[in-house]
Scaffold this motif. Structure first.
Motif, PDB file in Angstrom:
ATOM      1  N   UNK A 178       0.831  -1.199   0.000  1.00 18.18           N
ATOM      2  CA  UNK A 178       0.000   0.000   0.000  1.00 18.18           C
ATOM      3  C   UNK A 178       0.871   1.257   0.000  1.00 18.18           C
ATOM      4  N   UNK A 179       0.609   2.146  -0.950  1.00 18.86           N
ATOM      5  CA  UNK A 179       1.374   3.382  -1.061  1.00 18.86           C
ATOM      6  C   UNK A 179       2.648   3.247  -1.879  1.00 18.86           C
ATOM      7  N   UNK A 180       2.910   2.060  -2.420  1.00 17.80           N
ATOM      8  CA  UNK A 180       4.110   1.828  -3.225  1.00 17.80           C
ATOM      9  C   UNK A 180       3.778   1.999  -4.703  1.00 17.80           C
ATOM     10  N   UNK A 181       4.639   2.716  -5.428  1.00 16.71           N
ATOM     11  CA  UNK A 181       4.473   2.902  -6.867  1.00 16.71           C
ATOM     12  C   UNK A 181       5.856   3.123  -7.461  1.00 16.71           C
ATOM     13  N   UNK A 182       5.945   3.882  -8.542  1.00 18.89           N
ATOM     14  CA  UNK A 182       7.232   4.201  -9.142  1.00 18.89           C
ATOM     15  C   UNK A 182       7.200   5.631  -9.643  1.00 18.89           C
ATOM     16  N   UNK A 183       8.380   6.205  -9.879  1.00 16.88           N
ATOM     17  CA  UNK A 183       8.486   7.592 -10.313  1.00 16.88           C
ATOM     18  C   UNK A 183       8.961   7.654 -11.759  1.00 16.88           C
ATOM     19  N   UNK A 184       8.138   8.265 -12.612  1.00 17.90           N
ATOM     20  CA  UNK A 184       8.486   8.439 -14.025  1.00 17.90           C
ATOM     21  C   UNK A 184       9.227   9.760 -14.186  1.00 17.90           C
ATOM     22  N   UNK A 204       7.829   5.735  -2.880  1.00 16.31           N
ATOM     23  CA  UNK A 204       6.619   6.093  -2.167  1.00 16.31           C
ATOM     24  C   UNK A 204       6.691   5.628  -0.729  1.00 16.31           C
ATOM     25  N   UNK A 205       5.612   5.016  -0.246  1.00 13.26           N
ATOM     26  CA  UNK A 205       5.582   4.544   1.135  1.00 13.26           C
ATOM     27  C   UNK A 205       6.454   3.307   1.337  1.00 13.26           C
ATOM     28  N   UNK A 206       6.930   2.719   0.250  1.00 12.67           N
ATOM     29  CA  UNK A 206       7.858   1.600   0.299  1.00 12.67           C
ATOM     30  C   UNK A 206       8.733   1.637  -0.943  1.00 12.67           C
ATOM     31  N   UNK A 207      10.043   1.469  -0.738  1.00  9.29           N
ATOM     32  CA  UNK A 207      10.979   1.418  -1.862  1.00  9.29           C
ATOM     33  C   UNK A 207      11.590   0.027  -1.936  1.00  9.29           C
ATOM     34  N   UNK A 208      11.583  -0.531  -3.164  1.00 12.23           N
ATOM     35  CA  UNK A 208      12.172  -1.856  -3.358  1.00 12.23           C
ATOM     36  C   UNK A 208      12.915  -1.928  -4.687  1.00 12.23           C
ATOM     37  N   UNK A 209      13.837  -2.875  -4.761  1.00 15.31           N
ATOM     38  CA  UNK A 209      14.564  -3.211  -5.987  1.00 15.31           C
ATOM     39  C   UNK A 209      14.065  -4.565  -6.474  1.00 15.31           C
ATOM     40  N   UNK A 231       6.283  11.462  -1.777  1.00 17.43           N
ATOM     41  CA  UNK A 231       7.194  12.167  -2.678  1.00 17.43           C
ATOM     42  C   UNK A 231       8.633  11.658  -2.610  1.00 17.43           C
ATOM     43  N   UNK A 232       8.869  10.588  -1.879  1.00 23.05           N
ATOM     44  CA  UNK A 232      10.249  10.142  -1.691  1.00 23.05           C
ATOM     45  C   UNK A 232      10.416   8.673  -2.042  1.00 23.05           C
ATOM     46  N   UNK A 233      11.687   8.272  -2.148  1.00 22.15           N
ATOM     47  CA  UNK A 233      12.000   6.884  -2.437  1.00 22.15           C
ATOM     48  C   UNK A 233      13.040   6.756  -3.518  1.00 22.15           C
TER      49      UNK A 233
END
Length: 347
Positions: A178-184, A204-209, A231-233
């Motif tokens: 929830x709250x995880x997405x990606x930045x274009x 977002x609310x979670x950053x993953x590789x 706004x972060x990640x």
């Protein structure tokens, strides 16, 4: 007591010398780039989140949906694409003589064009990305990978094996937190290491590789300890080989914060280490050339010559995305412009 004082003096001397040398090296980079040419390709107040260079031609995909070609030898710029239904271009790829531009929006859309003129839109009959906000794509020869924000709780993942002419949904699925997405933000949150290894990062609310070694049929992931907020990640990822890679990001709403903006790995992405000397704040793009990493953002461009462990100032300004050729670094900036720098090992 004397031994302790000697140790302190040695330590202070070492710190002074290190600081002096580091400062000198940083100043050398920034001094060299004070006269780097800025090329204006558009009279519109647009900017480019994606840029590629081929055969002395620079192509920029822009916030107003345009696709500009700039001939560096003739110093002439031409808009290859003007279409009212095409919004901001967030990524651009060159695939066997054809350019593919990616629009995000509420319904992801790709456009194909030759370097000479507009060709056609690609609108998949299956509508596999209808309602999807697309974030990034990359190609290795004829194989392409495209990813977008989660839909129905799962990341939107697509693969092409025919130069991007047609796309299928990846067999492997990834449940989004929830709250995880990606930045274009720069077209660099996705990378193909070969024709079967796909990687991308989330924020977002979670950053993953995320990493797949079988064209998206299955996925493995590791956590990235960026600060959590809308706004972060993680914003961008770049691997120079199978083992060594860098992820950059931060908080675009607070771009001056320079903590937890960069991490590096030397084991293929299983474990990530915080850079001991960070970039100068939020960074939207990172790439590697000749063993040197460059990252850019609203406060400039930084470089790392030690695989992301430490960063040094390279240029000052507001930059969105970057690319390289054999001798130069090209970085997009404000007001329909890009800047051209000599690579560090070309000085």
């Amino acid at each position: 007591m004397i031994n302790s004082m000697n140790a302190i003096n040695v330590s202070l001397t070492f710190c002074f010398i290190s600081t002096f040398l580091f400062g000198q090296e940083s100043n050398k980079y920034t001094r060299k780039n004070e006269s780097a040419p800025i090329i204006n390709y558009s009279t519109e107040k647009c900017y480019a989140r994606t840029i590629i260079v081929e055969n002395n031609m620079v192509y920029t995909g822009n916030s107003d949906g345009s696709l500009w070609k700039t001939d560096l030898s003739k110093k002439q710029s031409t808009n290859l694409l003007e279409h009212k239904n095409f919004g901001e271009m967030r990524d651009l790829a060159s695939v066997n003589g054809t350019f593919i531009g990616m629009q995000s929006g509420s319904n992801g859309l790709l456009v194909q064009t030759t370097p000479v003129e507009f060709r056609n839109f690609v609108s998949p009959t299956s509508e596999i990305w209808h309602g999807v906000f697309l974030d990034g794509m990359d190609f290795f020869k004829s194989t392409g990978f495209l990813m977008g924000d989660p839909k129905n709780g799962k990341f939107s993942l697509f693969v092409s094996t025919d130069n991007g002419d047609s796309w299928d949904t990846c067999k492997g699925t990834i449940d989004a937190i929830e709250g995880e997405a990606a930045f274009a933000a720069s077209g660099k949150n996705v990378q193909l290491l070969n024709d079967s290894t796909f990687i991308f990062v989330s924020g977002g609310m979670k950053s993953r590789f995320f990493k797949s070694t079988n064209k998206g049929s299955s996925w493995e992931y590791s956590s990235l300890p960026f600060f959590a907020s809308e706004s972060s990640g993680a914003f961008s990822v770049s691997f120079k080989n199978d083992q060594n890679g860098v992820v950059v990001g931060g908080d675009y709403a607070n771009p001056q914060l320079n903590k937890n903006c960069s991490y590096y790995t030397n084991d293929g992405g299983k474990f990530w280490i915080n850079s001991s000397i960070q970039p100068r704040g939020y960074r939207s793009c990172v790439l590697e050339k000749n063993g040197i990493y460059y990252c850019c953002g609203t406060s400039g461009i930084d470089v790392s010559i030690d695989n992301g462990k430490t960063w040094k100032a390279f240029a000052n300004g507001n930059y969105f995305s970057m690319t390289t050729d054999q001798h130069h670094l090209y970085a997009t900036t404000i007001n329909g412009s890009f800047q051209v720098f000599k690579l560090i090992n070309e000085e």
